[in-house]
Design an enzyme around this catalytic site. Structure first.
Site, PDB file in Angstrom:
ATOM      1  N   LYS A  58     180.093 -32.869 -12.187  1.00 41.64           N
ATOM      2  CA  LYS A  58     180.664 -34.183 -11.881  1.00 41.64           C
ATOM      3  C   LYS A  58     179.556 -35.225 -11.673  1.00 41.64           C
ATOM      4  CE  LYS A  58     184.951 -32.303  -9.862  1.00 41.64           C
ATOM      5  NZ  LYS A  58     185.856 -32.303  -8.685  1.00 41.64           N
ATOM      6  N   TYR A  79     192.905 -35.947 -15.321  1.00 39.12           N
ATOM      7  CA  TYR A  79     193.477 -35.480 -14.057  1.00 39.12           C
ATOM      8  C   TYR A  79     194.955 -35.883 -13.915  1.00 39.12           C
ATOM      9  CZ  TYR A  79     189.306 -33.572 -11.659  1.00 39.12           C
ATOM     10  OH  TYR A  79     188.238 -32.794 -11.258  1.00 39.12           O
ATOM     11  N   ARG A  84     185.610 -19.996 -10.946  1.00 41.39           N
ATOM     12  CA  ARG A  84     186.164 -20.597  -9.720  1.00 41.39           C
ATOM     13  C   ARG A  84     185.529 -19.975  -8.477  1.00 41.39           C
ATOM     14  NH1 ARG A  84     189.951 -24.429 -10.270  1.00 41.39           N
ATOM     15  NH2 ARG A  84     190.661 -24.272  -8.128  1.00 41.39           N
ATOM     16  N   THR A 117     187.714 -25.912  -3.016  1.00 42.03           N
ATOM     17  CA  THR A 117     187.690 -27.370  -3.222  1.00 42.03           C
ATOM     18  C   THR A 117     186.993 -28.069  -2.053  1.00 42.03           C
ATOM     19  OG1 THR A 117     189.868 -27.086  -4.242  1.00 42.03           O
ATOM     20  CG2 THR A 117     189.175 -29.347  -3.743  1.00 42.03           C
ATOM     21  N   ARG A 132     179.623 -25.149  -4.242  1.00 39.98           N
ATOM     22  CA  ARG A 132     180.127 -26.190  -3.336  1.00 39.98           C
ATOM     23  C   ARG A 132     179.625 -25.983  -1.907  1.00 39.98           C
ATOM     24  NH1 ARG A 132     186.117 -26.404  -6.133  1.00 39.98           N
ATOM     25  NH2 ARG A 132     185.719 -28.141  -7.570  1.00 39.98           N
ATOM     26  N   ASN A 160     182.449 -33.013  -5.069  1.00 40.05           N
ATOM     27  CA  ASN A 160     182.164 -31.590  -4.850  1.00 40.05           C
ATOM     28  C   ASN A 160     181.470 -30.933  -6.043  1.00 40.05           C
ATOM     29  OD1 ASN A 160     184.361 -31.619  -6.517  1.00 40.05           O
ATOM     30  ND2 ASN A 160     185.732 -30.485  -5.167  1.00 40.05           N
ATOM     31  N   HIS A 201     183.689 -29.066 -11.532  1.00 38.92           N
ATOM     32  CA  HIS A 201     185.100 -28.835 -11.826  1.00 38.92           C
ATOM     33  C   HIS A 201     185.225 -27.551 -12.618  1.00 38.92           C
ATOM     34  CE1 HIS A 201     189.110 -29.251 -13.584  1.00 38.92           C
ATOM     35  NE2 HIS A 201     188.539 -28.894 -14.703  1.00 38.92           N
ATOM     36  N   GLU A 237     192.170 -28.787 -21.300  1.00 42.73           N
ATOM     37  CA  GLU A 237     190.912 -29.449 -20.934  1.00 42.73           C
ATOM     38  C   GLU A 237     189.847 -29.284 -22.012  1.00 42.73           C
ATOM     39  OE1 GLU A 237     191.523 -29.121 -16.081  1.00 42.73           O
ATOM     40  OE2 GLU A 237     189.974 -27.909 -17.039  1.00 42.73           O
TER      41      GLU A 237
END
Ligand code: ATP
Ligand code: MG
Length: 138
Positions: free
Chosen positions: A9, A49, A85, A91, A102, A112, A115, A126
């Site tokens: 990000k 999003y 993940r 998150t 993170r 954070n 993604h 995506e």
């Protein structure tokens, strides 16, 4: 073999964490099947999003995602969705497990660093949002 979409990000790129994130991907045996840097417009961020459009943080999130350069990657590997993940962490960085990206670097629930797709259908959407078939070397 599974495919997932990863984004470093705007905060991750701006803070000089791209190399660190890519190093962790390589160390954890993800194959990077495609990669590019770009900057989304506000409207592209809203499209990306769209599932969150009714959430209270949608405006702020899409402003943030359009605020600077991002690095978009397709990751390939066994259980790539779940494994990536896990590598990202929760998150909310305060709830993320030790050793996750993170936990180690995020300081804000919105900003954070990374993604990752949350399921196979989302991953397909995506990946198609950012890449055409000629850009996937995998
Ligand atoms: P991502 O989809 O970015 O991989 P995620 O799946 O862990 O993250 P989501 O619930 O899909 O989390 O939320 C998408 C993004 O919206 C989060 O990564 C974060 O940047 C932002 N976000 C989520 N919850 C909040 C919140 N309560 N306040 C502000 N921003 C939030
Ligand atoms: Mg998500």
């Amino acid at each position: 073999m599974e495919r997932t979409l990863s984004i470093i990000k705007p905060d991750g790129v701006a803070r000089g964490l791209a190399g660190e994130v890519i190093k962790r991907l390589e160390q954890n045996n993800f194959k990077i099947a495609a990669m590019k840097m770009l900057r989304m417009t506000k409207s592209q961020a809203k499209g990306f999003y769209a599932v969150h459009r009714k959430r209270p943080f949608f405006e702020s999130l899409t402003d943030f995602m359009a605020s600077g350069s991002i690095i978009v990657m397709i990751l390939e590997g066994e259980n790539a969705l779940g494994r990536y993940r896990e590598l990202m962490g929760a998150t909310d960085y305060r709830e993320a497990a030790e050793g996750t990206i993170r936990k180690d670097f995020a300081t804000d629930i919105e900003k954070n660093i990374v993604h990752g797709s949350d399921g196979p259908e989302t991953a397909a959407f995506e990946i198609g949002y950012f890449f055409n078939s000629f850009e996937i070397t995998g």
